[in-house]
Design a protein around this motif. Structure first.
Motif, PDB file in Angstrom:
ATOM      1  N   LYS A 171     -10.343  -5.691   4.777  1.00  0.00           N
ATOM      2  CA  LYS A 171      -9.884  -5.101   6.050  1.00  0.00           C
ATOM      3  C   LYS A 171     -11.040  -4.510   6.847  1.00  0.00           C
ATOM      4  O   LYS A 171     -10.839  -4.057   7.981  1.00  0.00           O
ATOM      5  CB  LYS A 171      -8.787  -4.082   5.759  1.00  0.00           C
ATOM      6  CG  LYS A 171      -7.655  -4.739   4.954  1.00  0.00           C
ATOM      7  CD  LYS A 171      -6.424  -3.977   4.754  1.00  0.00           C
ATOM      8  CE  LYS A 171      -5.425  -4.793   3.943  1.00  0.00           C
ATOM      9  NZ  LYS A 171      -4.172  -4.066   3.661  1.00  0.00           N
TER      10      LYS A 171
ATOM     11  N   ALA B   6       2.641  -3.643  11.260  1.00  0.00           N
ATOM     12  CA  ALA B   6       4.082  -3.948  11.211  1.00  0.00           C
ATOM     13  C   ALA B   6       4.152  -5.467  11.115  1.00  0.00           C
ATOM     14  O   ALA B   6       3.450  -6.065  10.294  1.00  0.00           O
ATOM     15  CB  ALA B   6       4.809  -3.364  12.417  1.00  0.00           C
TER      16      ALA B   6
ATOM     17  N   THR C 297       0.806  -1.228   0.000  1.00  0.00           N
ATOM     18  CA  THR C 297       0.000   0.000   0.000  1.00  0.00           C
ATOM     19  C   THR C 297       0.837   1.275   0.000  1.00  0.00           C
ATOM     20  O   THR C 297       0.505   2.231  -0.703  1.00  0.00           O
ATOM     21  CB  THR C 297      -0.990  -0.007   1.192  1.00  0.00           C
ATOM     22  OG1 THR C 297      -1.808  -1.180   1.101  1.00  0.00           O
ATOM     23  CG2 THR C 297      -1.873   1.230   1.192  1.00  0.00           C
TER      24      THR C 297
ATOM     25  N   HIS D 260      -3.275  -7.362  11.848  1.00  0.00           N
ATOM     26  CA  HIS D 260      -1.846  -7.181  12.191  1.00  0.00           C
ATOM     27  C   HIS D 260      -1.372  -5.834  11.672  1.00  0.00           C
ATOM     28  O   HIS D 260      -1.918  -5.282  10.710  1.00  0.00           O
ATOM     29  CB  HIS D 260      -0.989  -8.327  11.651  1.00  0.00           C
ATOM     30  CG  HIS D 260      -0.613  -8.238  10.206  1.00  0.00           C
ATOM     31  ND1 HIS D 260      -1.224  -8.988   9.231  1.00  0.00           N
ATOM     32  CD2 HIS D 260       0.327  -7.492   9.574  1.00  0.00           C
ATOM     33  CE1 HIS D 260      -0.680  -8.711   8.064  1.00  0.00           C
ATOM     34  NE2 HIS D 260       0.260  -7.796   8.250  1.00  0.00           N
TER      35      HIS D 260
ATOM     36  N   ASP E 224       9.076  -2.577  10.245  1.00  0.00           N
ATOM     37  CA  ASP E 224       9.369  -4.011  10.301  1.00  0.00           C
ATOM     38  C   ASP E 224      10.108  -4.399   9.028  1.00  0.00           C
ATOM     39  O   ASP E 224      10.203  -3.627   8.081  1.00  0.00           O
ATOM     40  CB  ASP E 224       8.090  -4.839  10.459  1.00  0.00           C
ATOM     41  CG  ASP E 224       7.203  -4.800   9.215  1.00  0.00           C
ATOM     42  OD1 ASP E 224       6.502  -5.778   8.979  1.00  0.00           O
ATOM     43  OD2 ASP E 224       7.212  -3.801   8.493  1.00  0.00           O
TER      44      ASP E 224
ATOM     45  N   LYS F 215       2.239 -14.477   7.857  1.00  0.00           N
ATOM     46  CA  LYS F 215       2.304 -13.875   6.518  1.00  0.00           C
ATOM     47  C   LYS F 215       3.693 -14.127   5.952  1.00  0.00           C
ATOM     48  O   LYS F 215       4.679 -13.696   6.544  1.00  0.00           O
ATOM     49  CB  LYS F 215       2.016 -12.366   6.595  1.00  0.00           C
ATOM     50  CG  LYS F 215       2.127 -11.668   5.237  1.00  0.00           C
ATOM     51  CD  LYS F 215       1.858 -10.170   5.319  1.00  0.00           C
ATOM     52  CE  LYS F 215       2.014  -9.523   3.946  1.00  0.00           C
ATOM     53  NZ  LYS F 215       1.835  -8.048   4.000  1.00  0.00           N
TER      54      LYS F 215
HETATM   55  C1  6PG Z   1       4.737  -6.394   6.045  1.00  0.00           C
HETATM   56  C2  6PG Z   1       3.996  -5.166   6.501  1.00  0.00           C
HETATM   57  C3  6PG Z   1       2.601  -5.505   6.887  1.00  0.00           C
HETATM   58  C4  6PG Z   1       1.727  -4.809   5.881  1.00  0.00           C
HETATM   59  C5  6PG Z   1       0.306  -5.297   5.947  1.00  0.00           C
HETATM   60  C6  6PG Z   1      -0.518  -4.674   4.813  1.00  0.00           C
HETATM   61  O1  6PG Z   1       5.957  -6.438   6.188  1.00  0.00           O
HETATM   62  O2  6PG Z   1       4.081  -7.282   5.504  1.00  0.00           O
HETATM   63  O3  6PG Z   1       4.631  -4.472   7.439  1.00  0.00           O
HETATM   64  O4  6PG Z   1       2.232  -5.077   8.180  1.00  0.00           O
HETATM   65  O5  6PG Z   1       1.765  -3.408   6.123  1.00  0.00           O
HETATM   66  O6  6PG Z   1       0.310  -6.706   5.810  1.00  0.00           O
HETATM   67  O7  6PG Z   1       0.081  -5.026   3.593  1.00  0.00           O
HETATM   68  P1  6PG Z   1      -0.480  -4.391   2.222  1.00  0.00           P
HETATM   69  O8  6PG Z   1      -0.246  -2.908   2.311  1.00  0.00           O
HETATM   70  O9  6PG Z   1       0.352  -5.036   1.135  1.00  0.00           O
HETATM   71  O10 6PG Z   1      -1.961  -4.738   2.174  1.00  0.00           O
END
Ligand code: 6PG
Length: 234
Positions: free
Chosen positions: A192, A141, A46, A139, A71, A164
């Motif tokens: 979401k 980070a 995103t 979730h 992260d 993930k």
């Molecule tokens: C990661 C991210 C994670 C991500 C969310 C949303 O390393 O995967 O830090 O927290 O921000 O999963 O991911 P999208 O923006 O791709 O939907």
């Protein structure tokens, strides 16, 4: 329990302009008030267009900005899964930064514990702004629902094994996120919506709904992501 400022956008295409404008404002204020700005960038997909738009702005003194990461996946920095690579290609390589302005999480190191300790030593006492994404499970980070990392009150960076892929990661912890002067959350899409509702309207339960750690911030959402809130899409 704090309530986030909800910025609801009609379409995801509006996000880069709106989020980069608000980010630029926070950066300028931090530089005005404290001479520099400490920002932690988000991972995932995103943020990419937001960072590309930020890179085109001419109203930020980038020399006063210190870039960190919320992260990082435990992969080399040139791996397509690397959050650093996403920020590097969309933003950092387009700015004329000095050595020492970007603090990469070296999550590829053999010892994840050592890498977490090393990164913790580089952190500012307090972030001016933390950018965060949010997964469909709530979730943020790499703090995943039910993970013991969410109980952490002392260490500011920890390794986690999450659901993930890629599973091994380093992540900032709850104390760092909650202490940030400002937090921006970017969450789009119907997947979401349920967790946005649970986070905003439910009981305080950040262990199961980690995005609640960012309730003191500004949430940039599209109409699908707010579709389960009372004011839903008009
Ligand atoms: C990661 C991210 C994670 C991500 C969310 C949303 O390393 O995967 O830090 O927290 O921000 O999963 O991911 P999208 O923006 O791709 O939907």
């Amino acid at each position: 329990m704090p309530s986030p400022e909800l910025v609801v956008l009609d379409h995801k295409d509006q996000l880069p302009e709106v989020a980069s404008e608000r980010t630029a404002h926070v950066i300028r204020e931090a530089i005005r008030d404290r001479g520099e700005c400490f920002i932690a960038l988000a991972g995932g997909n995103t943020p990419r267009p937001i960072y590309a738009m930020l890179a085109r702005r001419s109203d930020i003194d980038w020399s006063k900005v210190r870039f960190y990461f919320g992260d990082e996946r435990c992969v080399p920095p040139e791996d397509p899964e690397s959050n650093f690579l996403m920020a590097k290609t969309s933003l950092l390589d387009r700015l004329d930064l000095e050595e020492g302005q970007v603090f990469r999480m070296e999550a590829e190191r053999e010892s994840r514990e050592e890498a977490a300790k090393a990164y913790c030593a580089l952190l500012p006492e307090r972030f001016d702004l933390i950018h965060l994404g949010m997964g469909p499970d709530g979730h943020t980070a790499s703090l995943f629902p039910g993970d013991s990392a969410l109980d952490e009150t002392q260490r500011r960076v920890v390794p986690v094994y999450g659901p993930k892929p890629p599973p091994w990661r380093l992540t900032l912890t709850s104390p760092v996120i909650q202490r940030a002067r400002q937090v921006f959350v970017f969450a789009f899409g119907a997947s979401k919506a349920a967790k946005v509702k649970e986070a905003v309207e439910g009981e305080w339960n950040p262990k199961e709904v980690p995005i609640q750690l960012a309730l003191h911030g500004v949430w940039f959402l599209d109409r699908e992501a707010v579709s389960e809130l009372p004011q839903g899409p008009q």
